[in-house]
Design an enzyme around this catalytic site. Structure first.
Site, PDB file in Angstrom:
ATOM      1  N   LYS A  17       5.017  -6.338 -10.288  1.00 23.65           N
ATOM      2  CA  LYS A  17       6.024  -5.586  -9.386  1.00 23.65           C
ATOM      3  C   LYS A  17       6.702  -6.140  -8.306  1.00 23.65           C
ATOM      4  O   LYS A  17       6.540  -7.449  -7.832  1.00 23.65           O
ATOM      5  CB  LYS A  17       5.158  -4.375  -8.637  1.00 23.65           C
ATOM      6  CG  LYS A  17       4.197  -4.712  -7.753  1.00 23.65           C
ATOM      7  CD  LYS A  17       4.839  -5.111  -6.475  1.00 23.65           C
ATOM      8  CE  LYS A  17       3.556  -5.235  -5.468  1.00 23.65           C
ATOM      9  NZ  LYS A  17       4.148  -5.877  -4.008  1.00 23.65           N
ATOM     10  N   ASP A 145      -1.910  -1.196  -4.645  1.00 24.56           N
ATOM     11  CA  ASP A 145      -1.016  -1.379  -5.627  1.00 24.56           C
ATOM     12  C   ASP A 145      -1.372  -1.130  -6.998  1.00 24.56           C
ATOM     13  O   ASP A 145      -0.676  -1.120  -7.987  1.00 24.56           O
ATOM     14  CB  ASP A 145      -0.552  -2.944  -5.260  1.00 24.56           C
ATOM     15  CG  ASP A 145       0.137  -3.210  -4.442  1.00 24.56           C
ATOM     16  OD1 ASP A 145       0.722  -2.239  -3.708  1.00 24.56           O
ATOM     17  OD2 ASP A 145       0.402  -4.315  -4.024  1.00 24.56           O
TER      18      ASP A 145
END
Length: 308
Positions: A17, A145
Site C-alpha cells: 500500500k 494496516d
C-alpha cells in the site's frame, strides 16, 4: 500424479500500500497516535502459499533479501495462523511459503500484507468459512494496516488506521516507487515526530482528518489534483532520520514526477506520474541514477485466493 500435484495448496496474493495522505494526531496516554490516512493498494504483491502441515511454520523467498525476517511466533503471518487455529479449534497445522516483493520496513505494509494473506489462506485451507467481518476483526487485532491489506482498493483509515471507510477512486493512478536499501523503524519515526512537536502534541486540538481535496481528486481520477493533495505528517521525521531521502524526492521532481512523498513511515518514496508513459520515463531516469525503481498502479484488490 506427482506428490506436488496431490498436495493441496492455497495461493493468496495480497498487495502493498501507499499512504496518499497521512495526518497524525497527538501522543495518546496509551502511547499510540490517532491517524487519518488515505490508503491505496498498489500492484506490488506478496504471494502466500499455504500447505497442510503438522505444525505452523513460515519460510520466505522472493525478489528481496528476507534473511533478517523472524520465522518464530513474533512473525505476523505465524500469529495470524495461530489466531485462527485457536479460534476454530483446528488441530492441524500449516506451512506458509511467502514470496516477498514488498520492501521490508519500507512503509508499504509488507508484513501486514503477509498477515492478511495468511488469514485468507488458512481460512480457505481449513475450510472455516469465516465472514469478511470475522476476518476483519482478526486483522485489526494483528495490526493497524492489516485490515486494509484484506480490503484493498482505496480507503480512508481512522483511529489507529484500522477503522476503514471505502473511498471511490475512478480509473488507475500510476506510481514509481524508489526502494531504499535499508529499513526504518516505525516507532522511531513516531518518536522523532513527537520530539519535533515538543512532546507529542498535535498542533491545534482537532482529531486528524483527511482533506476533502484528496477524496475529490480520487473521485475525479485526476492525478494532477491528487498530486496537489498528497501529504504525510511523518515525512519530516523520516527525513530527519534518513536525510538522503530528500535528494531522492528532488530527483523525482526534476524528472517529471507530479509529486512525491514518503510512504507511511518510509523509507520508500512514492512518485505519482501523469500516466503509464510518464511512469516508465521516470522509472528509467531513477534507475539511471542507480536507484531501485519499480512501477506500480492502483487501486488493486486486497488479499484474495488465486486459482490453483
Amino acid at each position: 500424479m506427482t506428490l506436488a500435484e496431490a498436495t493441496p495448496v492455497v495461493h493468496v496474493r495480497a498487495p502493498g500500500k501507499i499512504n496518499l495522505f497521512m495526518r497524525v494526531g497527538g501522543l495518546e496516554p496509551d502511547g499510540y497516535h490517532d491517524v487519518a490516512t488515505a490508503y491505496q493498494a498498489v500492484s506490488l504483491y506478496e504471494d502466500v502459499r499455504a500447505y497442510p502441515a503438522e505444525d505452523i511454520s513460515v519460510a520466505f523467498g522472493g525478489s528481496i533479501d528476507t534473511s533478517g525476517l523472524p520465522v518464530d511466533d513474533t512473525n505476523l503471518a505465524i500469529r495470524a495462523a495461530r489466531m485462527l487455529a485457536a479460534h476454530a479449534g483446528v488441530d492441524t497445522g500449516v506451512h506458509l511459503a511467502i514470496d516477498k516483493h514488498v520492501p521490508i520496513a519500507g512503509g508499504m505494509g509488507g508484513g501486514s500484507a503477509d498477515a492478511a494473506a495468511a488469514l485468507v489462506a488458512c481460512d480457505a485451507l481449513w475450510e472455516l468459512g469465516l465472514s469478511k467481518e470475522d476476518l476483519h476483526g482478526f486483522a485489526a487485532r494483528l495490526g493497524a494496516d492489516v485490515p486494509f491489506s484484506l480490503a484493498g482498493g482505496t480507503a480512508i483509515g481512522t483511529g489507529r488506521g484500522d477503522r476503514l471507510s471505502p473511498a471511490l477512486a475512478t480509473g488507475s493512478f500510476h506510481w514509481v516507487l524508489a526502494i531504499a536499501e535499508f529499513g526504518i523503524s516505525t516507532p522511531a519515526v513516531y518518536s522523532e515526530l513527537d520530539r519535533q512537536r515538543g512532546g507529542g502534541a498535535m498542533p491545534g486540538s482537532r482529531r486528524p482528518e483527511v482533506d476533502a481535496a484528496v477524496l475529490q481528486a480520487l473521485r475525479a481520477g485526476d492525478p494532477v489534483r491528487l498530486a496537489d493533495a498528497l501529504h504525510n505528517d511523518l515525512q519530516a521525521a523520516t527525513l530527519e532520520l534518513a536525510p538522503g531521502l530528500g535528494g531522492i524526492l528532488q530527483l523525482g521532481a526534476d524528472h517529471g514526477a507530479l509529486a512525491g512523498l514518503v510512504s507511511g513511515s518510509g523509507p520508500t518514496v512514492a512518485f505519482l506520474a501523469a500516466d503509464a508513459d510518464a511512469a516508465l520515463e521516470l522509472q528509467v531516469a531513477l534507475s539511471a541514477s542507480r536507484l531501485t525503481a519499480i512501477r506500480a498502479h492502483g487501486p488493486v484488490p486486497g488479499a484474495r485466493v488465486l486459482p490453483a
